[in-house]
Design a protein around this motif. Structure first.
Motif, mmCIF file in Angstrom:
data_model
loop_
_atom_site.group_PDB
_atom_site.id
_atom_site.type_symbol
_atom_site.label_atom_id
_atom_site.label_comp_id
_atom_site.label_asym_id
_atom_site.label_seq_id
_atom_site.Cartn_x
_atom_site.Cartn_y
_atom_site.Cartn_z
ATOM 1 N N LEU A 299 0.822 -1.213 0.000
ATOM 2 C CA LEU A 299 0.000 0.000 0.000
ATOM 3 C C LEU A 299 0.853 1.259 0.000
ATOM 4 N N ARG A 300 1.964 1.259 0.703
ATOM 5 C CA ARG A 300 2.778 2.480 0.771
ATOM 6 C C ARG A 300 3.203 2.973 -0.619
ATOM 7 N N PRO A 301 3.806 2.128 -1.479
ATOM 8 C CA PRO A 301 4.158 2.636 -2.813
ATOM 9 C C PRO A 301 2.947 3.029 -3.644
ATOM 10 N N HIS A 302 1.810 2.395 -3.399
ATOM 11 C CA HIS A 302 0.597 2.802 -4.098
ATOM 12 C C HIS A 302 0.208 4.224 -3.697
ATOM 13 N N LEU A 303 0.271 4.528 -2.405
ATOM 14 C CA LEU A 303 -0.028 5.882 -1.950
ATOM 15 C C LEU A 303 0.995 6.881 -2.492
ATOM 16 N N GLN A 304 2.245 6.469 -2.533
ATOM 17 C CA GLN A 304 3.284 7.329 -3.113
ATOM 18 C C GLN A 304 2.973 7.651 -4.573
ATOM 19 N N LYS A 305 2.477 6.664 -5.296
ATOM 20 C CA LYS A 305 2.121 6.866 -6.696
ATOM 21 C C LYS A 305 1.006 7.899 -6.830
ATOM 22 N N ILE B 89 0.379 10.303 -4.731
ATOM 23 C CA ILE B 89 0.956 11.595 -4.374
ATOM 24 C C ILE B 89 1.774 12.161 -5.532
ATOM 25 N N ARG B 90 2.581 11.312 -6.160
ATOM 26 C CA ARG B 90 3.407 11.770 -7.290
ATOM 27 C C ARG B 90 2.541 12.246 -8.448
ATOM 28 N N ALA B 91 1.358 11.652 -8.579
ATOM 29 C CA ALA B 91 0.429 12.060 -9.639
ATOM 30 C C ALA B 91 -0.338 13.327 -9.277
ATOM 31 N N LYS B 92 0.018 13.924 -8.122
ATOM 32 C CA LYS B 92 -0.626 15.150 -7.642
ATOM 33 C C LYS B 92 -2.130 14.966 -7.449
ATOM 34 N N ARG B 93 -2.469 13.790 -6.962
ATOM 35 C CA ARG B 93 -3.865 13.476 -6.683
ATOM 36 C C ARG B 93 -4.149 13.772 -5.213
ATOM 37 N N GLU B 94 -5.149 14.595 -4.957
ATOM 38 C CA GLU B 94 -5.618 14.818 -3.597
ATOM 39 C C GLU B 94 -6.511 13.638 -3.208
ATOM 40 N N PHE B 95 -6.395 13.186 -1.966
ATOM 41 C CA PHE B 95 -7.243 12.047 -1.582
ATOM 42 C C PHE B 95 -7.477 11.995 -0.081
ATOM 43 N N ILE B 96 -8.583 11.345 0.260
ATOM 44 C CA ILE B 96 -8.884 10.930 1.632
ATOM 45 C C ILE B 96 -8.890 9.411 1.632
ATOM 46 N N LEU B 97 -8.014 8.818 2.419
ATOM 47 C CA LEU B 97 -7.993 7.374 2.632
ATOM 48 C C LEU B 97 -8.659 7.110 3.973
#
Length: 268
Positions: free
Chosen positions: A134-140, A142-150
């Motif tokens: 999950l961590r690298p997925h979240l990093q991806k 973030i790198r895509a400049k996607r705002e999100f609520i998990l």
């Protein structure tokens, strides 16, 4: 206000018998993430796929009566993403993401159900595999400049304030040093950390027993408030900055978890 709710249902059918549907229909919710649905698509269709104006989107486990997550929304998403790892945990139905993308903004709301390791070493190992993926997925994201609520049941109490009996649980799943360190790396802002925000703790940093969201069914844990804070809303900084109020709803009990309710100044 934009109201976001997270709740582990401990079975959608069970929660429904305890008044969850009626509460959700009247709680002025904009988006609700649910976990541990424990029902297949055929069980949800026509019964739990909508709550008033809220339309549900689900990621079901392949195993009958196991895990499963969902997102209810009164706003039509531009895309729904089912799963994140393409393998073991997608089979278990642990991640669903709604995207609300416009030319000006990429926004996601995610419902996730982290594995529990409390049943033994095999499931604890699975929990660590989930965290590692999950961590690298979240990093991806973030790198895509996607705002999100998990949001969801992450099955980790981060700090001593997040559970009643922290001294006696230091060697138990949910409060192990490795799990807590993983969460610190996600919500920390230091070098190598993701810089996401634990919204509840930002709004109410000293909220002790009032922040608990899960109580064991054994003994009198709920009556004595011997609980854990296992349910979170973790957001990118800009989204987290719009959060205004947080509460844990305890007037009714729908599950062994309680709904985590956060209001944001957010428009889709």
């Amino acid at each position: 206000m934009f109201r976001v709710v997270s709740l582990n249902l401990n079975g959608v059918r069970s929660a429904a018998t305890k008044g969850w549907l009626d509460w959700a229909a009247g709680a002025e919710i904009d988006c609700m993430g649910v976990q541990e649905v424990r029902a297949g698509a055929e069980d949800v269709a026509g019964r739990f796929d909508a709550i008033g104006e809220l339309k549900g989107h689900f990621h079901h486990a392949q195993k009958k009566g196991y895990a499963g997550v969902g997102l209810y929304t009164r706003h039509e998403p531009s895309k729904v993403v089912h799963g994140f790892d393409g393998g073991e945990f997608d089979d278990e139905g642990r991640y669903v993401e709604m995207r609300f993308d416009t030319p000006a903004r990429k926004l996601s709301i995610i419902s996730a159900y982290f594995p529990s390791g409390s049943s033994g070493e095999e499931r604890q190992a699975a929990k660590y595999r989930f965290l590692d993926l999950l961590r690298p997925h979240l990093q991806k994201l973030i790198r895509a400049k996607r705002e999100f609520i998990l949001m969801g049941d992450i099955n980790i109490a981060h700090r001593e304030i997040d559970l009643k009996n922290w001294k006696g649980n230091q060697k138990n799943s949910g409060f192990l040093p490795e799990e807590r360190a993983w969460l610190s790396g996600v919500i920390g802002a230091g070098r190598g950390e993701l810089g996401l925000i634990d919204v509840h703790r930002t709004l109410r940093p000293d909220d002790g027993g009032e922040a608990y969201t899960w109580w064991s069914n054994r003994g009198n844990a709920y009556a004595n408030n011997v609980g854990w804070r296992l349910d979170y809303q973790i957001a990118t900084p800009a989204l987290a900055a719009t959060a205004r109020t947080v509460s844990v709803y305890k007037t009714q009990r729908f599950s062994d978890h309680a709904p985590l309710v956060i209001d944001y100044e957010l428009s889709l």
